[in-house]
Design a protein around this motif. Structure first.
Motif, PDB file in Angstrom:
ATOM      1  N   THR A  46       0.924  -1.380  -0.042  1.00 11.08           N
ATOM      2  CA  THR A  46      -0.165  -0.093   0.070  1.00 11.08           C
ATOM      3  C   THR A  46       0.857   1.342   0.093  1.00 11.08           C
ATOM      4  O   THR A  46       0.548   2.491  -0.602  1.00 11.08           O
ATOM      5  N   ILE A  47       1.973   1.166   0.821  1.00  7.22           N
ATOM      6  CA  ILE A  47       2.904   2.338   0.658  1.00  7.22           C
ATOM      7  C   ILE A  47       4.194   1.892  -0.293  1.00  7.22           C
ATOM      8  O   ILE A  47       4.738   0.910  -0.172  1.00  7.22           O
ATOM      9  N   PRO A  48       4.549   2.908  -1.099  1.00  5.01           N
ATOM     10  CA  PRO A  48       5.564   2.591  -1.841  1.00  5.01           C
ATOM     11  C   PRO A  48       6.850   2.427  -1.286  1.00  5.01           C
ATOM     12  O   PRO A  48       7.131   2.745   0.054  1.00  5.01           O
ATOM     13  N   GLU A  49       7.759   1.535  -1.759  1.00  9.32           N
ATOM     14  CA  GLU A  49       8.769   1.020  -1.206  1.00  9.32           C
ATOM     15  C   GLU A  49      10.010   2.104  -0.938  1.00  9.32           C
ATOM     16  O   GLU A  49      10.670   1.900   0.486  1.00  9.32           O
ATOM     17  N   ALA A  50       9.821   3.319  -1.307  1.00  6.15           N
ATOM     18  CA  ALA A  50      10.825   4.373  -1.164  1.00  6.15           C
ATOM     19  C   ALA A  50      10.761   4.860   0.159  1.00  6.15           C
ATOM     20  O   ALA A  50      11.385   5.559   0.817  1.00  6.15           O
ATOM     21  N   HIS A  51       9.365   4.702   0.596  1.00  7.73           N
ATOM     22  CA  HIS A  51       8.932   5.456   2.121  1.00  7.73           C
ATOM     23  C   HIS A  51       9.077   4.421   3.254  1.00  7.73           C
ATOM     24  O   HIS A  51       8.507   4.921   4.218  1.00  7.73           O
ATOM     25  N   HIS A  52       9.549   3.219   2.878  1.00  7.04           N
ATOM     26  CA  HIS A  52       9.519   2.208   4.003  1.00  7.04           C
ATOM     27  C   HIS A  52      10.325   2.884   5.434  1.00  7.04           C
ATOM     28  O   HIS A  52       9.946   2.831   6.095  1.00  7.04           O
ATOM     29  N   ALA A  53      11.493   3.622   5.166  1.00 12.52           N
ATOM     30  CA  ALA A  53      12.396   4.118   6.243  1.00 12.52           C
ATOM     31  C   ALA A  53      11.744   5.323   6.789  1.00 12.52           C
ATOM     32  O   ALA A  53      11.717   5.247   8.310  1.00 12.52           O
ATOM     33  N   GLU A  54      10.810   5.954   5.967  1.00 17.05           N
ATOM     34  CA  GLU A  54      10.283   7.143   6.564  1.00 17.05           C
ATOM     35  C   GLU A  54       9.479   6.886   7.465  1.00 17.05           C
ATOM     36  O   GLU A  54       9.050   7.597   8.436  1.00 17.05           O
ATOM     37  N   ILE A  55       8.531   5.749   6.925  1.00 17.78           N
ATOM     38  CA  ILE A  55       7.378   5.378   7.988  1.00 17.78           C
ATOM     39  C   ILE A  55       7.946   5.044   9.524  1.00 17.78           C
ATOM     40  O   ILE A  55       7.260   5.501  10.396  1.00 17.78           O
ATOM     41  N   TYR A  56       8.931   4.097   9.324  1.00 18.60           N
ATOM     42  CA  TYR A  56       9.175   3.671  10.784  1.00 18.60           C
ATOM     43  C   TYR A  56       9.940   5.081  11.602  1.00 18.60           C
ATOM     44  O   TYR A  56       9.737   5.110  12.815  1.00 18.60           O
ATOM     45  N   LEU A  57      10.681   5.866  10.966  1.00 26.92           N
ATOM     46  CA  LEU A  57      11.112   6.974  11.551  1.00 26.92           C
ATOM     47  C   LEU A  57      10.175   7.802  12.004  1.00 26.92           C
ATOM     48  O   LEU A  57      10.088   8.467  13.202  1.00 26.92           O
ATOM     49  N   LEU A  58       9.087   8.079  11.252  1.00 27.08           N
ATOM     50  CA  LEU A  58       7.876   8.865  11.819  1.00 27.08           C
ATOM     51  C   LEU A  58       7.160   8.145  12.982  1.00 27.08           C
ATOM     52  O   LEU A  58       6.956   9.035  14.062  1.00 27.08           O
ATOM     53  N   ILE A  59       7.060   6.903  12.903  1.00 24.92           N
ATOM     54  CA  ILE A  59       6.605   6.112  14.059  1.00 24.92           C
ATOM     55  C   ILE A  59       7.249   6.520  15.377  1.00 24.92           C
ATOM     56  O   ILE A  59       6.692   6.630  16.476  1.00 24.92           O
ATOM     57  N   LEU A  60       8.537   6.298  15.303  1.00 23.50           N
ATOM     58  CA  LEU A  60       9.526   6.479  16.543  1.00 23.50           C
ATOM     59  C   LEU A  60       9.373   7.854  16.809  1.00 23.50           C
ATOM     60  O   LEU A  60       9.304   7.951  18.087  1.00 23.50           O
ATOM     61  N   PHE A  61       9.375   8.627  16.119  1.00 22.22           N
ATOM     62  CA  PHE A  61       9.825  10.136  16.472  1.00 22.22           C
ATOM     63  C   PHE A  61       8.344  10.635  17.182  1.00 22.22           C
ATOM     64  O   PHE A  61       8.267  11.279  18.128  1.00 22.22           O
ATOM     65  N   THR A  62       7.024  10.375  16.552  1.00 29.04           N
ATOM     66  CA  THR A  62       5.902  10.827  16.822  1.00 29.04           C
ATOM     67  C   THR A  62       5.512  10.287  18.311  1.00 29.04           C
ATOM     68  O   THR A  62       5.107  10.979  19.307  1.00 29.04           O
ATOM     69  N   SER A  63       5.994   8.939  18.502  1.00 33.13           N
ATOM     70  CA  SER A  63       5.721   8.344  19.853  1.00 33.13           C
ATOM     71  C   SER A  63       6.664   8.859  20.842  1.00 33.13           C
ATOM     72  O   SER A  63       5.938   9.131  22.048  1.00 33.13           O
ATOM     73  N   VAL A  64       7.802   9.327  20.519  1.00 30.58           N
ATOM     74  CA  VAL A  64       8.577   9.817  21.533  1.00 30.58           C
ATOM     75  C   VAL A  64       8.192  11.282  21.880  1.00 30.58           C
ATOM     76  O   VAL A  64       8.109  11.665  23.321  1.00 30.58           O
ATOM     77  N   PHE A  65       7.849  12.087  20.860  1.00 27.42           N
ATOM     78  CA  PHE A  65       7.652  13.344  20.884  1.00 27.42           C
ATOM     79  C   PHE A  65       6.207  13.245  21.758  1.00 27.42           C
ATOM     80  O   PHE A  65       5.921  14.246  22.677  1.00 27.42           O
ATOM     81  N   GLY A  66       5.289  12.492  21.486  1.00 30.70           N
ATOM     82  CA  GLY A  66       3.814  12.432  22.233  1.00 30.70           C
ATOM     83  C   GLY A  66       4.247  12.316  23.629  1.00 30.70           C
ATOM     84  O   GLY A  66       3.493  12.864  24.221  1.00 30.70           O
ATOM     85  N   PHE A  67       4.640  11.195  23.953  1.00 29.88           N
ATOM     86  CA  PHE A  67       5.066  10.728  25.419  1.00 29.88           C
ATOM     87  C   PHE A  67       5.619  12.261  26.037  1.00 29.88           C
ATOM     88  O   PHE A  67       5.285  12.481  27.221  1.00 29.88           O
ATOM     89  N   LEU A  68       6.619  12.768  25.399  1.00 29.50           N
ATOM     90  CA  LEU A  68       7.407  14.000  26.035  1.00 29.50           C
ATOM     91  C   LEU A  68       6.291  15.229  26.406  1.00 29.50           C
ATOM     92  O   LEU A  68       6.396  15.827  27.441  1.00 29.50           O
TER      93      LEU A  68
END
Length: 227
Positions: A46-68
């Motif tokens: 569903t998501i282009p292969e070129a954006h695989h790394a970006e997705i996981y980076l977003l998940i990690l960053f948004t979770s840490v940012f949201g918690f803080l």
């Protein structure tokens, strides 16, 4: 007065412990669910292969940012909750703050070099992510205020029950003493019986004093004291 303040302190301690359990557990669960959803979307193309790394980076960053950021906001939300604002005003505040927090998160991502470089070609992901994060912040605040109201209602019920129990104890004490003294007077001619009753009364009053700060006592101890 000391007991009242001590009780309030203990209540706040329990609320704080509950908050951190829900806060840590909630954000961990959120991160895992987003990771599973991302894996599913990536697996089925569903998501282009070129954006695989970006997705996981977003998940990690948004979770840490949201918690803080939500942890930092807690004192402010506690103050707002204590002022008992009108629900309509509170809803507007939550909506505005959710948009502001999502905007702040987006600006933080843009300011971080490796995230900014990774997301240069993923503007559509950023746009969708902004709306999603605004919704997450809205839900977090809604859960916070809902949990606070629920906790307050439980505390109010507990205090009402303690007040009713204290009132019942204060009403029973004079009746108990009157009945005990009446029993002593009834056997006033029997010195041994009088001494036995007085000793039993003293033992029970000692038991009552030892348990005066307890809301409940084991049934076995109560029956033993009465005997």
């Amino acid at each position: 007065m000391i007991n009242h303040h001590l009780g309030d302190h203990m209540t706040e301690s329990r609320k704080s412990a509950l908050f951190w359990k829900l806060q840590i557990g909630g954000w961990i669960a959120f991160t895992l669910l987003e990771g599973i959803a991302a894996w599913f979307l990536l697996t089925y193309g569903t998501i282009p292969e070129a954006h695989h790394a970006e997705i996981y980076l977003l998940i990690l960053f948004t979770s840490v940012f949201g918690f803080l950021i939500t942890s930092t906001l807690r004192p402010l939300l506690m103050s707002i909750h204590s002022q008992r604002w009108h629900p309509a005003i509170l809803l507007i505040l939550v909506c505005i703050s959710s948009i502001l927090l999502a905007t702040l998160e987006l600006q933080a991502m843009i300011c971080i070099p490796f995230l900014h470089h990774s997301l240069d070609g993923a503007r559509s992901i950023i746009n969708v992510g902004f709306l999603w994060e605004a919704f997450i912040f809205f839900m977090w605040q809604a859960v916070y205020f809902g949990t606070s109201l629920w906790s307050d209602s439980l505390e109010l019920i507990s205090r009402q029950q303690k007040s009713e129990l204290s009132l019942l104890k204060s009403q029973m004490q004079p009746h108990f003493l009157f009945n005990a003294l009446t029993a002593v007077m009834a056997v006033s001619d029997d010195k041994g019986k009088v001494e036995e009753l007085i000793q039993s009364l003293a033992d029970y009053l000692r038991f009552s004093l030892n348990k005066r700060n307890d809301d409940y006592a084991p049934l076995g101890e109560e029956l033993e004291a009465l005997e």
